[in-house]
Design an enzyme around this catalytic site. Structure first.
Site, PDB file in Angstrom:
ATOM      1  N   ASP A  36      71.208  65.730  67.465  1.00  0.00           N
ATOM      2  CA  ASP A  36      69.960  65.352  66.881  1.00  0.00           C
ATOM      3  C   ASP A  36      69.935  65.336  65.699  1.00  0.00           C
ATOM      4  O   ASP A  36      68.825  64.804  65.134  1.00  0.00           O
ATOM      5  CB  ASP A  36      69.078  66.116  67.750  1.00  0.00           C
ATOM      6  N   ASP A 283      49.344  21.843  49.476  1.00  0.00           N
ATOM      7  CA  ASP A 283      50.550  22.238  49.928  1.00  0.00           C
ATOM      8  C   ASP A 283      50.461  22.983  51.454  1.00  0.00           C
ATOM      9  O   ASP A 283      51.628  22.930  52.016  1.00  0.00           O
ATOM     10  CB  ASP A 283      51.265  23.685  48.979  1.00  0.00           C
ATOM     11  N   GLY A 418      61.169  27.104  58.467  1.00  0.00           N
ATOM     12  CA  GLY A 418      61.299  26.505  59.564  1.00  0.00           C
ATOM     13  C   GLY A 418      61.106  25.012  59.774  1.00  0.00           C
ATOM     14  O   GLY A 418      61.765  24.273  60.296  1.00  0.00           O
ATOM     15  N   LEU A 419      60.068  24.617  58.830  1.00  0.00           N
ATOM     16  CA  LEU A 419      59.779  23.185  58.899  1.00  0.00           C
ATOM     17  C   LEU A 419      61.067  22.397  58.320  1.00  0.00           C
ATOM     18  O   LEU A 419      61.458  21.167  58.788  1.00  0.00           O
ATOM     19  CB  LEU A 419      58.603  23.090  57.882  1.00  0.00           C
TER      20      LEU A 419
HETATM   21  S1  SF4 Z   1      65.415  60.826  71.631  1.00  0.00           S
HETATM   22 FE1  SF4 Z   1      67.576  61.214  72.489  1.00  0.00          FE
HETATM   23  S2  SF4 Z   1      68.824  61.672  70.710  1.00  0.00           S
HETATM   24 FE2  SF4 Z   1      66.874  61.385  69.877  1.00  0.00          FE
HETATM   25  S3  SF4 Z   1      66.373  63.536  69.808  1.00  0.00           S
HETATM   26 FE3  SF4 Z   1      65.739  62.958  71.783  1.00  0.00          FE
HETATM   27  S4  SF4 Z   1      67.083  63.472  73.345  1.00  0.00           S
HETATM   28 FE4  SF4 Z   1      68.167  63.617  71.066  1.00  0.00          FE
END
Ligand code: SF4
Length: 513
Positions: A36, A283, A418-419
């Protein structure tokens, strides 16, 4: 819980990390499994911070689960306190740690450390990142300010009013640059900034929040809960208008003037933004009525819709947010445009809504950028979540007069590109692109032969005189092919063998009727 490839917001502990990372002298102990720690990357890689967030992970592993993971919390809190000596500690769980219910916040509270310990209970399976940031900021401010009503120091005669800026955070969309712009706006009306929080603030500075005359809530997702609490318990009024766009910046200054008791008319008269004139200029007239779809966090979505309609003359064909906490505000805003707001954090639903609305411009987060790219529609990023290219090295605010300039450029340039691409695609077969090449297409392989006096055409078709061809070239390239075909058709129908200037103009008059 739903598995997904993309997500608009992370879990709430990432929101808590945003608060800790924004501040100085705060440390966050996060009970979390190995892996994590990925959340660090959000700050160092996407926001290009030059140091790690101030977070200590307990990093328990699978083999720890049968043992005493609570003890890991206690030792991590003790080590973090001794090593970093913060003014305040935040302690909480990541999603996975929440499942093992070690009550890490309560454990840390029981350690009687000599600094405030703020336990964070952030339900990871029902709430998200912005909510986590808002709750963390609120609980930290509560811990530092206390609930007892404090007397605000009397302002002496001639002393300028003071305001706190609440809400800018790490990983907030252009927060760094917005703070600079809002400081300049306040300076222009004679108001001092007392504390900016959480951005760059210390817990000690939070203690002094109540010395200011009023608060300014810059990003409601993050700061509305705190600003409302300070109003309720400490009697501090707050400015609610978010100064994104010319109209909102004017409203913001007017609201500041009312709360601070200062005259803002000079600052309004001196308003410096190029957006109003640029959007009226020759413009830009082709921008009028462009269909725009907006999907972002609540703050930026509401502001963008107002600018799009009132300041750029676009037609808003879709408005929505992934911020459930701001769903009501976005729904109310959508009604003003005759729309039903899209409230969703399912990017597939957002993609379907964009495709159905067939917009000519999409304003959104990096998710919408991907969607617009797939649909071949121009797009500008106006809110988080964003990627590394949306954290420019240059000053690039969204708020205030300069923010309005930045917005004009950021929204209008993709439309122009885009244009341009549309025209290139449309006239790829044209003389300018095909036969002879141009700076847009392939360069000619060899030098062109000089033009003959009479241009040869298909057998039986009229020929062009040199004068006729010369006049034809004065017509813009993107309509020239059509003009050539129409003139030849006109000539054939009337048995004209050679097309000169006169025939060209007769044909023009004929088709122009
Ligand atoms: S979202 Fe998933 S990866 Fe992120 S901290 Fe929570 S369990 Fe862990």
């Amino acid at each position: 819980m739903q598995l997904t490839l993309w997500t608009y917001e992370g879990p709430p502990h990432v929101g808590a990390m945003r608060i800790a990372t924004s501040m100085r002298e705060v440390h966050y102990v996060l009970h979390a499994p190995q892996g994590d720690t990925y959340a660090d990357l959000l700050f160092t890689m996407i926001e290009r911070r030059d140091k790690r967030p101030p977070v200590t992970y307990t990093t328990f592993q699978a083999r720890d689960l049968g043992g005493d993971t609570a003890n890991l919390v206690v030792s991590a809190v003790r080590d973090a306190y001794e090593r970093f000596k913060p003014q305040a500690l935040l302690v909480g769980d990541s999603c996975t740690a929440e499942l093992i219910q070690d009550q890490s916040g309560a454990l840390a509270m029981g350690m009687n450390l000599p600094v405030p310990v703020v336990p964070l209970e952030l339900p990871a399976y029902s709430k998200k990142e912005n909510w986590g940031a808002s709750e963390t900021f609120y609980h930290l401010v509560r811990a530092m300010v206390g609930s007892a009503k404090r007397e605000r120091p009397q302002r002496s005669a001639g002393q300028r009013p003071k305001a706190n800026l609440l809400g800018p955070t790490a990983l907030g969309f252009r927060s760094r640059d917005d703070v600079r712009e809002v400081r300049a706006l306040l300076e222009s009306v004679g108001v001092d900034v007392h504390v900016v929080a959480p951005w760059d603030a210390t817990p000690a500075q939070l203690q002094s929040l109540t010395d200011a005359d009023f608060n300014i809530c810059l990003y409601p997702e993050i700061a509305l809960t705190t600003a409302s609490w300070l109003q309720r318990t400490q009697g501090m009024p707050f400015v609610k208008t978010v100064p994104i766009g010319v109209g909102a910046t004017r409203d913001f200054l007017t609201e500041v003037g009312q709360l601070a008791g200062v005259d803002v008319s000079d600052a309004l008269d001196a308003a410096q933004s190029r957006l109003p004139w640029y959007s009226r200029s020759v413009d830009s007239t082709y921008l009028t009525g462009k269909r725009v779809f907006i999907f972002a966090d609540g703050t930026h979505a509401i502001a963008a819709a107002r600018i799009a309609r009132d300041e750029l003359g676009f037609t808003v064909v879709g408005l929505g947010t992934y911020s459930r906490e701001m769903a009501r505000d976005v729904r109310e805003a959508a009604q003003q445009y005759g729309l039903e707001a899209l409230i969703s954090d399912d990017y597939l639903e957002v993609e379907a809504a964009i495709a159905a609305a067939a917009p000519e411009l999409v304003l959104g987060s990096q998710m919408e950028r991907h969607i617009a790219k797939r649909l071949g529609v121009p797009c500008a990023v106006i809110s988080g979540p964003f990627h590394v290219q949306d954290v420019p090295a240059r000053h690039s605010p969204q708020m205030g007069w300069e923010g309005a300039n930045v917005i004009f450029d950021a929204w209008v340039h993709p439309l122009m590109m885009g244009l341009e691409e549309h025209l290139i695609g449309m006239f790829r077969e044209d003389f300018e692109f095909g036969e002879h090449g141009s700076h847009h297409g392939k360069a000619p392989a060899k030098r062109q032969e000089p033009e003959p006096l009479l241009v040869a055409v298909a057998a039986g078709a009229p020929a062009w005189t040199a004068d006729g061809e010369k006049e034809l070239k004065k017509i813009p390239f993107f309509v020239r092919k059509k003009a050539r075909m129409n003139t030849e058709k006109f000539a054939v129908e009337r048995g004209i063998a050679q097309i000169g200037v006169d025939t060209l103009y007769e044909a023009k008059a004929h088709y122009g009727k």
